[in-house]
Design a protein around this motif. Structure first.
Motif, PDB file in Angstrom:
ATOM      1  N   LEU A  93       0.811  -1.207   0.000  1.00  0.00           N
ATOM      2  CA  LEU A  93       0.000   0.000   0.000  1.00  0.00           C
ATOM      3  C   LEU A  93       0.851   1.267   0.000  1.00  0.00           C
ATOM      4  O   LEU A  93       0.546   2.241  -0.694  1.00  0.00           O
ATOM      5  CB  LEU A  93      -0.939   0.001   1.208  1.00  0.00           C
ATOM      6  CG  LEU A  93      -2.165  -0.901   1.081  1.00  0.00           C
ATOM      7  CD1 LEU A  93      -3.016  -0.807   2.330  1.00  0.00           C
ATOM      8  CD2 LEU A  93      -2.989  -0.539  -0.144  1.00  0.00           C
ATOM      9  N   ARG A  97       0.573   3.968  -3.019  1.00  0.00           N
ATOM     10  CA  ARG A  97       0.130   5.323  -2.692  1.00  0.00           C
ATOM     11  C   ARG A  97       1.203   6.354  -3.000  1.00  0.00           C
ATOM     12  O   ARG A  97       0.911   7.526  -3.199  1.00  0.00           O
ATOM     13  CB  ARG A  97      -0.297   5.386  -1.223  1.00  0.00           C
ATOM     14  CG  ARG A  97      -1.663   4.745  -0.989  1.00  0.00           C
ATOM     15  CD  ARG A  97      -2.036   4.690   0.457  1.00  0.00           C
ATOM     16  NE  ARG A  97      -3.404   4.193   0.609  1.00  0.00           N
ATOM     17  CZ  ARG A  97      -3.822   3.452   1.617  1.00  0.00           C
ATOM     18  NH1 ARG A  97      -2.983   3.105   2.578  1.00  0.00           N
ATOM     19  NH2 ARG A  97      -5.078   3.054   1.680  1.00  0.00           N
ATOM     20  N   VAL A 135      -4.280  -6.091  -2.020  1.00  0.00           N
ATOM     21  CA  VAL A 135      -4.669  -4.688  -2.072  1.00  0.00           C
ATOM     22  C   VAL A 135      -6.181  -4.546  -1.951  1.00  0.00           C
ATOM     23  O   VAL A 135      -6.689  -3.715  -1.197  1.00  0.00           O
ATOM     24  CB  VAL A 135      -4.173  -4.033  -3.382  1.00  0.00           C
ATOM     25  CG1 VAL A 135      -4.778  -2.643  -3.561  1.00  0.00           C
ATOM     26  CG2 VAL A 135      -2.657  -3.950  -3.375  1.00  0.00           C
ATOM     27  N   ILE A 139      -8.063  -2.284   1.108  1.00  0.00           N
ATOM     28  CA  ILE A 139      -8.715  -1.002   0.877  1.00  0.00           C
ATOM     29  C   ILE A 139     -10.022  -0.944   1.657  1.00  0.00           C
ATOM     30  O   ILE A 139     -10.732  -1.912   1.807  1.00  0.00           O
ATOM     31  CB  ILE A 139      -8.988  -0.802  -0.624  1.00  0.00           C
ATOM     32  CG1 ILE A 139      -7.670  -0.730  -1.376  1.00  0.00           C
ATOM     33  CG2 ILE A 139      -9.797   0.458  -0.868  1.00  0.00           C
ATOM     34  CD1 ILE A 139      -6.755   0.378  -0.933  1.00  0.00           C
ATOM     35  N   LEU A 212      -6.780   3.259  -6.571  1.00  0.00           N
ATOM     36  CA  LEU A 212      -6.828   3.138  -5.110  1.00  0.00           C
ATOM     37  C   LEU A 212      -7.744   4.193  -4.511  1.00  0.00           C
ATOM     38  O   LEU A 212      -8.524   3.918  -3.596  1.00  0.00           O
ATOM     39  CB  LEU A 212      -5.420   3.269  -4.525  1.00  0.00           C
ATOM     40  CG  LEU A 212      -4.486   2.079  -4.677  1.00  0.00           C
ATOM     41  CD1 LEU A 212      -3.098   2.439  -4.176  1.00  0.00           C
ATOM     42  CD2 LEU A 212      -5.016   0.862  -3.941  1.00  0.00           C
TER      43      LEU A 212
END
Length: 220
Positions: A93, A97, A135, A139, A212
């Motif tokens: 992550l 990001r 992932v 989330i 994302l």
């Protein structure tokens, strides 16, 4: 046609040699630099033009995640693909990001590695299937922090037009520009323009970050 210029960094000599052999077999790729640690990778990026940097997550002196930030400062146009043998959820992550275009396990096939490099260069994203599953599961955290993140993501997405929102939704589903065009009955150049607008409005470095953000805005 110009070849994709690739920088490779890994502290394991055998793995580094294997990656070089795989990439070197592809006629559309050119290895412009190799490094055994993150600091050397950043130094190499300052000397040569790099289209895609393939970085091991865990290296001495400077790990792949920290090297990614420094390398992007040195070569803003370079796409970053991280390579790891660890199923480290926090690193996945954090990497995505921060703008990584791909996250590939060292157990991947040669074909998968080539696919990841080419996708990154094309402005797309590639995650090894086990990483993608991680992932999706991570989330949308629960609790107050999760609600705050969803609200913040929703506020950013509110700046998009309805058509841009449609394009982003399909980007988040993992569709290519061609796939989005077929679904929305748009030409590929038009889709590319819309994707560029979405990334600019959302201040996202690439499609992965935008996807994302979309998933974070959803109430999962």
């Amino acid at each position: 046609m110009s070849r994709i210029r690739v920088l490779v960094a890994d502290d394991e000599p055998l793995m580094l040699a294997g990656i070089q052999a795989v990439l070197g077999s592809a006629p559309d790729l050119e290895i412009v630099a190799v490094a055994g640690d993150g600091a050397a990778a950043v130094a190499a990026a300052e000397r040569v033009t790099v289209d895609v940097a393939l970085l091991d997550v865990r290296m001495p002196l400077l790990g792949g995640l920290d090297a990614m930030a420094a390398l992007r400062a040195a070569r803003p146009g370079a796409a970053i693909v991280l390579l790891t043998s660890f199923g480290d959820e926090a690193n996945v992550l954090r990497a995505l990001r921060q703008g990584a275009s791909g996250y590939v396990l060292k157990t991947c096939t040669p074909e998968e590695l080539l696919r990841a490099v080419r996708a990154a260069h094309a402005g797309d994203a590639y995650l090894s299937p086990p990483v993608a599953r991680q992932v999706i599961g991570l989330i949308g955290p629960s609790g107050a922090a999760g609600a705050q993140r969803r609200r913040a993501a929703g506020d950013r997405l509110a700046a998009l037009s309805p058509r841009e929102a449609d394009v982003l939704r399909l980007v988040a589903e993992g569709l290519s520009n061609a796939g989005i065009g077929a679904r929305l009955r748009m030409s590929e150049p038009s889709v590319k323009t819309y994707v560029s607008r979405v990334l600019t409005k959302l201040d996202c470095a690439n499609r992965v970050q935008a996807a994302l953000l979309y998933r974070e805005s959803a109430d999962q």
